[in-house]
Enzyme design. Structure first.
Site, PDB file in Angstrom:
ATOM      1  N   LYS A  22      -8.327  -2.688  10.723  1.00  0.00           N
ATOM      2  CA  LYS A  22      -7.260  -1.765  11.162  1.00  0.00           C
ATOM      3  C   LYS A  22      -7.574  -0.331  10.737  1.00  0.00           C
ATOM      4  CE  LYS A  22      -3.491  -1.447   8.388  1.00  0.00           C
ATOM      5  NZ  LYS A  22      -3.200  -0.078   7.942  1.00  0.00           N
ATOM      6  N   ASN A  23      -8.030  -0.163   9.501  1.00  0.00           N
ATOM      7  CA  ASN A  23      -8.220   1.196   8.988  1.00  0.00           C
ATOM      8  C   ASN A  23      -9.463   1.881   9.559  1.00  0.00           C
ATOM      9  OD1 ASN A  23      -5.886   0.945   7.588  1.00  0.00           O
ATOM     10  ND2 ASN A  23      -6.826   0.669   5.569  1.00  0.00           N
ATOM     11  N   ARG A  93       0.082   5.764   8.788  1.00  0.00           N
ATOM     12  CA  ARG A  93      -0.787   6.763   8.181  1.00  0.00           C
ATOM     13  C   ARG A  93      -1.789   7.301   9.203  1.00  0.00           C
ATOM     14  NH1 ARG A  93       0.561   9.522   4.276  1.00  0.00           N
ATOM     15  NH2 ARG A  93      -1.190  10.534   3.291  1.00  0.00           N
ATOM     16  N   CYS A 117       2.654   2.980   4.087  1.00  0.00           N
ATOM     17  CA  CYS A 117       3.347   2.234   3.042  1.00  0.00           C
ATOM     18  C   CYS A 117       3.787   3.180   1.928  1.00  0.00           C
ATOM     19  CB  CYS A 117       2.430   1.167   2.460  1.00  0.00           C
ATOM     20  SG  CYS A 117       2.293  -0.273   3.506  1.00  0.00           S
ATOM     21  N   ARG A 122       0.936  10.321  -1.752  1.00  0.00           N
ATOM     22  CA  ARG A 122       0.011  10.395  -0.632  1.00  0.00           C
ATOM     23  C   ARG A 122      -0.134  11.802  -0.040  1.00  0.00           C
ATOM     24  NH1 ARG A 122       0.206   4.719   2.621  1.00  0.00           N
ATOM     25  NH2 ARG A 122      -2.009   5.149   2.679  1.00  0.00           N
ATOM     26  N   ILE A 124      -1.751  15.420   1.385  1.00  0.00           N
ATOM     27  CA  ILE A 124      -2.674  15.700   2.489  1.00  0.00           C
ATOM     28  C   ILE A 124      -3.406  17.032   2.263  1.00  0.00           C
ATOM     29  CG2 ILE A 124      -1.539  14.352   4.318  1.00  0.00           C
ATOM     30  CD1 ILE A 124      -0.290  17.109   5.166  1.00  0.00           C
ATOM     31  N   ASP A 125      -3.325  17.548   1.011  1.00  0.00           N
ATOM     32  CA  ASP A 125      -3.915  18.858   0.732  1.00  0.00           C
ATOM     33  C   ASP A 125      -5.414  18.918   1.050  1.00  0.00           C
ATOM     34  OD1 ASP A 125      -3.586  16.998  -1.536  1.00  0.00           O
ATOM     35  OD2 ASP A 125      -4.953  18.376  -2.546  1.00  0.00           O
ATOM     36  N   GLN A 126      -6.120  17.820   0.829  1.00  0.00           N
ATOM     37  CA  GLN A 126      -7.575  17.852   1.074  1.00  0.00           C
ATOM     38  C   GLN A 126      -7.902  17.915   2.562  1.00  0.00           C
ATOM     39  OE1 GLN A 126      -9.732  18.302  -1.579  1.00  0.00           O
ATOM     40  NE2 GLN A 126      -7.702  18.514  -2.501  1.00  0.00           N
ATOM     41  N   ASP A 305      -6.320  -1.699  -2.117  1.00  0.00           N
ATOM     42  CA  ASP A 305      -5.637  -2.585  -1.162  1.00  0.00           C
ATOM     43  C   ASP A 305      -5.782  -4.065  -1.531  1.00  0.00           C
ATOM     44  OD1 ASP A 305      -4.824  -0.382   0.205  1.00  0.00           O
ATOM     45  OD2 ASP A 305      -6.004  -0.745   2.018  1.00  0.00           O
ATOM     46  N   ILE A 327      -5.547   4.685  -7.902  1.00  0.00           N
ATOM     47  CA  ILE A 327      -5.522   5.438  -6.640  1.00  0.00           C
ATOM     48  C   ILE A 327      -4.095   5.878  -6.263  1.00  0.00           C
ATOM     49  CG2 ILE A 327      -6.215   5.435  -4.200  1.00  0.00           C
ATOM     50  CD1 ILE A 327      -8.614   4.937  -5.987  1.00  0.00           C
ATOM     51  N   ARG A 398       2.145  -5.424  10.054  1.00  0.00           N
ATOM     52  CA  ARG A 398       1.480  -4.153  10.359  1.00  0.00           C
ATOM     53  C   ARG A 398      -0.033  -4.274  10.253  1.00  0.00           C
ATOM     54  NH1 ARG A 398       3.962   0.746   7.077  1.00  0.00           N
ATOM     55  NH2 ARG A 398       1.976   1.485   7.850  1.00  0.00           N
TER      56      ARG A 398
END
Ligand code: UD1
Length: 431
Positions: A22-23, A93, A117, A122, A124-126, A305, A327, A398
């Site tokens: 999925k990812n 995501r 999730c 989480r 998003i600055d990068q 995960d 993480i 999901r």
């Protein structure tokens, strides 16, 4: 509301076929929208997050056809809207990959701030730092991330944090930038490599994916391709731990064993036998699990995960185990639910679980707090004495294709039920 009804106590035995990752699929769909030519994508998992992403893409004019259950045909020749604000996208995501894709192709993109999730803040600055380094102006306004550039130019970018999402997003935008981009401190996950391979098969020039440094020489355009997505190493790892927890014997098929090295190493450490072949792994758990320590890390470290699944195994091991989550800061929500089955786990400082093994679980009614935590609770219920129900399985659906059906094929007593009456029927059937 749908839930899983489970009678535990049966070792899982047999073979299970793993679906595509999925990812990897989510960013590959976004990358497929970087060309106006037709793209054929195989080994796409049939799970909810994929449907949400594909619907969002249809909503902005991408032609998406399911040629069969696992093959998608996509053509993004007629995109009419660069604003992705489908409400359901907030929940996944992967929707933010359309930012990098559209910024690369159109030099402009607007995408709703992503969800996914609830396992931590989480950031998003990068992602934004990378886009800005390529020359884009990025703002967040009315819940949308808006990125725009007169021209994207290659740049030298050092990621302050190892991020799968940021590595992929910036790599996609840089693919259609002018000149050379070097991204340092990249994520090395197999799905980062898969997206790079996909883009290269469309004519991109990306080198070094899978190492700390990715070099991207920008190209003017991408063309169509036919591509097969890699197997889902987290789905595979979940069945490997399901074998360990239920003291089963499971052959996990259609995997790349190399992607599962850290999972295999921990299974060996806790006393399982693991046999690897070209594209399958067999896990045999003849004894109860042994205690150990584990810390989640970016690939090739032990995956975050897989943290709930290993915790479920260690909570049955004699002695004390420690699991450190490095993480995400909010990834032990399932622990309170596992306590209902008898687990003895203390979470300290939000990131460390101190686990005193209890020897057995007892069935209980529990609620899935997120995707992987939910899957781990199902595994625990499969090992527990007596009956359990697992609620909020929408999270599990999901990311796991046919979860209960695959478990049934391994001998698990698990069914999808909607009402208490269904549950009582299930109890009568399996008693
Ligand atoms: C992806 C996976 C998720 C997996 C995670 C780590 C998808 C859809 N999801 O999530 O299943 O658990 O990789 O393997 O592929 N961070 C920042 N700033 C950023 C980006 C990230 O601080 O700009 C932080 C995050 O908050 C987190 C860590 O970096 O603490 C890792 O995040 P990242 O690798 O980006 O995870 P995702 O891509 O969101």
């Amino acid at each position: 509301m749908e839930q899983y009804a489970i009678k535990g106590g049966n070792p899982l035995v047999g073979e299970v076929e793993i679906a595509g990752a999925k990812n990897a699929a989510l960013p590959i769909f976004a990358a497929a929208a970087m060309t106006e030519e037709t793209v054929y994508i195989d080994n796409v998992p049939d799970v909810r997050d994929i449907d949400v992403m594909l619907d969002a893409m249809r909503g902005i004019g991408v032609m998406v056809k399911k040629a069969d259950r696992h093959r998608i045909v996509m053509n993004a020749g007629n995109i009419h809207n660069l604003t992705v604000e489908d409400d359901r996208c907030k929940k996944i995501r992967g929707s933010y990959y359309l930012l990098g894709a559209f910024l690369g192709r159109y030099k402009s993109a607007e995408v709703v701030l992503p969800g996914g999730c609830d396992i931590g803040s989480r950031g998003i600055d990068q992602h934004l730092k990378g886009f800005r380094a390529l020359g884009a102006e990025v703002i967040i306004e009315h819940g949308l991330i808006k990125a725009r550039a007169a021209q994207l130019r290659g740049s030298h970018i050092y990621m302050d944090k190892v991020s799968v999402g940021a590595t992929i997003n910036v790599m996609m935008a840089a693919t259609l930038a002018e000149g050379m981009t070097i991204i340092e401190n990249c994520a090395k996950e197999p799905h980062v490599v898969d997206v790079a391979n996909f883009l290269n098969s469309c004519g991109a020039n990306i080198k070094g994916a899978g190492t700390d440094v990715i070099r991207i020489r920008g190209v003017a355009r991408l063309h169509g391709t036919e591509y097969g997505i890699i197997p889902d190493q987290i789905e595979a790892g979940t069945y490997m731990f399901a074998a360990a927890v239920t003291r089963g014997d499971v052959l996990v098929k259609n995997v790349i064993p190399k992607h599962l090295e850290s999972v295999t190493a921990k299974l060996l450490e806790i006393g399982c036998e693991v046999e690897e072949a070209d594209d399958c792994i067999r896990v045999v758990a003849a004894r109860p699990p042994m205690h150990t320590q584990v810390r989640t890390l970016p690939y090739p470290g032990f995956p975050t995960d897989m943290q709930p699944q290993i915790t479920v195994a260690l909570a049955l091991a004699k002695g004390t185990s420690i699991v450190t989550e490095s993480i995400f800061e909010n990834r032990f929500k399932y622990v309170d639910e596992l306590a209902r089955m008898g687990a003895d786990i203390k979470v300290e400082g939000g990131d460390t679980a101190i686990i005193d093994g209890v020897g057995k679980y007892t069935g209980a009614s529990v609620t899935a707090p997120d995707l992987r935590g939910g899957a781990a609770l199902v595994i625990a219920a499969l090992a527990a004495e007596g009956f359990s129900t697992v609620d909020d399985i929408k999270y599990i659906e999901r990311g796991y294709e046919d979860f209960h059906l695959k478990l049934q094929s391994l001998g698990a007593q698990i069914e999808l039920v909607e009402t208490d009456k269904d549950f009582q029927k299930f109890k009568l059937k399996v008693s």
